[in-house]
Scaffold this motif. Structure first.
Motif, PDB file in Angstrom:
ATOM      1  N   LEU A 180      18.790  10.470  25.805  1.00 38.89           N
ATOM      2  CA  LEU A 180      19.193   9.444  24.883  1.00 38.89           C
ATOM      3  C   LEU A 180      19.590   9.716  23.576  1.00 38.89           C
ATOM      4  O   LEU A 180      19.153  10.853  23.098  1.00 38.89           O
ATOM      5  N   LEU A 181      20.742   9.122  22.960  1.00 37.22           N
ATOM      6  CA  LEU A 181      21.188   9.249  21.445  1.00 37.22           C
ATOM      7  C   LEU A 181      20.365   8.353  20.608  1.00 37.22           C
ATOM      8  O   LEU A 181      19.885   7.315  20.827  1.00 37.22           O
ATOM      9  N   GLU A 182      19.963   9.002  19.453  1.00 38.84           N
ATOM     10  CA  GLU A 182      19.500   8.338  18.379  1.00 38.84           C
ATOM     11  C   GLU A 182      20.533   8.608  17.187  1.00 38.84           C
ATOM     12  O   GLU A 182      20.477   9.592  16.769  1.00 38.84           O
ATOM     13  N   THR A 214      14.315  11.397  27.502  1.00 42.59           N
ATOM     14  CA  THR A 214      15.394  11.236  28.808  1.00 42.59           C
ATOM     15  C   THR A 214      14.917  10.386  29.619  1.00 42.59           C
ATOM     16  O   THR A 214      13.883   9.728  29.668  1.00 42.59           O
ATOM     17  N   LYS A 215      15.906   9.824  30.520  1.00 41.55           N
ATOM     18  CA  LYS A 215      15.475   9.004  31.516  1.00 41.55           C
ATOM     19  C   LYS A 215      16.429   9.496  32.696  1.00 41.55           C
ATOM     20  O   LYS A 215      17.112  10.373  32.679  1.00 41.55           O
ATOM     21  N   ALA A 218      26.048   6.092  25.287  1.00 40.69           N
ATOM     22  CA  ALA A 218      26.559   6.899  26.339  1.00 40.69           C
ATOM     23  C   ALA A 218      25.249   7.563  27.099  1.00 40.69           C
ATOM     24  O   ALA A 218      24.223   7.608  26.630  1.00 40.69           O
ATOM     25  N   LEU A 219      25.579   7.662  28.281  1.00 38.11           N
ATOM     26  CA  LEU A 219      24.420   8.731  29.300  1.00 38.11           C
ATOM     27  C   LEU A 219      24.940  10.006  29.207  1.00 38.11           C
ATOM     28  O   LEU A 219      26.141  10.429  29.373  1.00 38.11           O
ATOM     29  N   ILE A 220      24.275  10.832  28.623  1.00 44.58           N
ATOM     30  CA  ILE A 220      24.535  12.403  28.433  1.00 44.58           C
ATOM     31  C   ILE A 220      23.899  13.383  29.331  1.00 44.58           C
ATOM     32  O   ILE A 220      22.628  13.225  29.268  1.00 44.58           O
ATOM     33  N   PHE A 221      24.789  13.934  30.179  1.00 48.91           N
ATOM     34  CA  PHE A 221      23.740  14.872  31.384  1.00 48.91           C
ATOM     35  C   PHE A 221      24.245  16.196  30.577  1.00 48.91           C
ATOM     36  O   PHE A 221      25.533  16.556  30.831  1.00 48.91           O
ATOM     37  N   LYS A 222      23.336  16.966  30.195  1.00 43.15           N
ATOM     38  CA  LYS A 222      23.552  18.483  29.690  1.00 43.15           C
ATOM     39  C   LYS A 222      23.943  19.268  31.095  1.00 43.15           C
ATOM     40  O   LYS A 222      24.893  20.028  30.658  1.00 43.15           O
ATOM     41  N   THR A 223      23.349  18.964  32.198  1.00 43.81           N
ATOM     42  CA  THR A 223      23.682  19.668  33.347  1.00 43.81           C
ATOM     43  C   THR A 223      23.603  18.818  34.542  1.00 43.81           C
ATOM     44  O   THR A 223      22.891  18.047  34.745  1.00 43.81           O
TER      45      THR A 223
END
Length: 283
Positions: free
Chosen positions: A168-170, A178-179, A199-204
């Motif tokens: 999650l962005l802050e 995370t979710k 946005a949904l941020i997927f690191k991997t």
């Protein structure tokens, strides 16, 4: 200025400003790229360089000197030079300049290479470090796929069955929260509530491609095998979805500012080059 490339199945149009893709049409004249209505979002498919996302305080440090960069860097706002053009291929170039060196103290060349093959648009990013020192950078894509009709008629189908954990962005920075995106048969039905926190941020991700489905039928496929990270984003009530392959992402609140130590950063050796590719296929 704009440039258009074509083959028997598709045409693609690119602005020289930002070397930004703004149209993919099939031979029935159906448009697959978001029109860029500024009431929602005034861009189509910007390139993100030399950073992806947001820096803490929009600031970073190289050799104890502070520099400022806006969200997603500066390349998307600069004029590229068209250096090669054939019927189905166009190559655009941006080179470091007195202007860029004030923001980013490295000599570089960034090429965007667009090639149409059958029903796919292939996009290659070629980055060359022309400095005599190691160059830290990130690169990312931000294509907005047009979704005509009812947004909730669409779904995302991931290549592999996996836990889709996103961050999650802050305040535009990546938090530790995370979710998990719940799937059924690797599919996620789209709705605007998914993006109420940005946005949904997927690191991997194990998945290196995804399909956009319309009424359960294949619509568009995005392949991103060279990119470990992915962003997915839209605006409330906007008829598009951004599928964003990334090498790098926003700072966390704990970031020290040292660009060489930034999480997700790439380090390119002096006088070396790197190339990464992704593709958009009309299904």
């Amino acid at each position: 200025m704009t440039t258009t490339i074509s083959n028997s199945k598709l045409s693609a149009s690119i602005k020289h400003a930002g070397a930004e893709l703004f149209s993919i049409k099939d031979n029935q004249n159906n448009e697959y790229i978001w029109e860029g209505n500024p009431d929602f979002w005034g861009k189509h498919s910007p390139v993100l360089f030399p950073i992806v996302g947001t820096l803490k305080n929009n600031t970073y440090i190289i050799k104890e000197k502070e520099y400022q960069l806006p969200r997603h860097g500066f390349a998307r706002d600069m004029e590229f030079e068209l250096i090669e053009k054939t019927e189905n291929k166009a190559i655009f170039s941006l080179k470091s300049s007195e202007e860029t060196l004030k923001k980013y103290p490295f000599e570089f060349e960034l090429q965007l290479i667009y090639t149409l093959t059958e029903n796919s648009l292939n996009l290659e990013y070629k980055i060359t470090n022309n400095s005599n020192e190691k160059m830290p950078f990130s690169i990312g894509a931000h294509p907005a796929i047009a979704l005509p009709g009812n947004f909730e008629d669409y779904a995302l189908q991931f290549e592999k069955e996996e836990e889709l954990k996103y961050y999650l962005l802050e305040n535009d920075l990546i938090s530790s929260k995370t979710k998990v995106l719940k799937t059924v048969n690797n599919e996620v039905s789209l709705n605007y509530d998914l993006f109420k926190n940005d946005a949904l941020i997927f690191k991997t991700l194990d998945s290196k491609s995804l399909n956009i489905l319309k009424n359960s039928k294949p619509y568009v496929k995005v392949d991103y095998k060279d990119f470990p990270s992915l962003g997915i984003w839209t605006k409330e009530n906007a008829p598009f979805i951004c599928i964003e392959p990334w090498l790098g992402y926003s700072d966390t609140d704990e970031n020290t500012g040292d660009l060489y130590k930034k999480e997700g950063i790439l380090i390119l050796d002096e006088n070396k080059k790197i190339s990464v590719k992704f593709s958009i296929t009309i299904l």
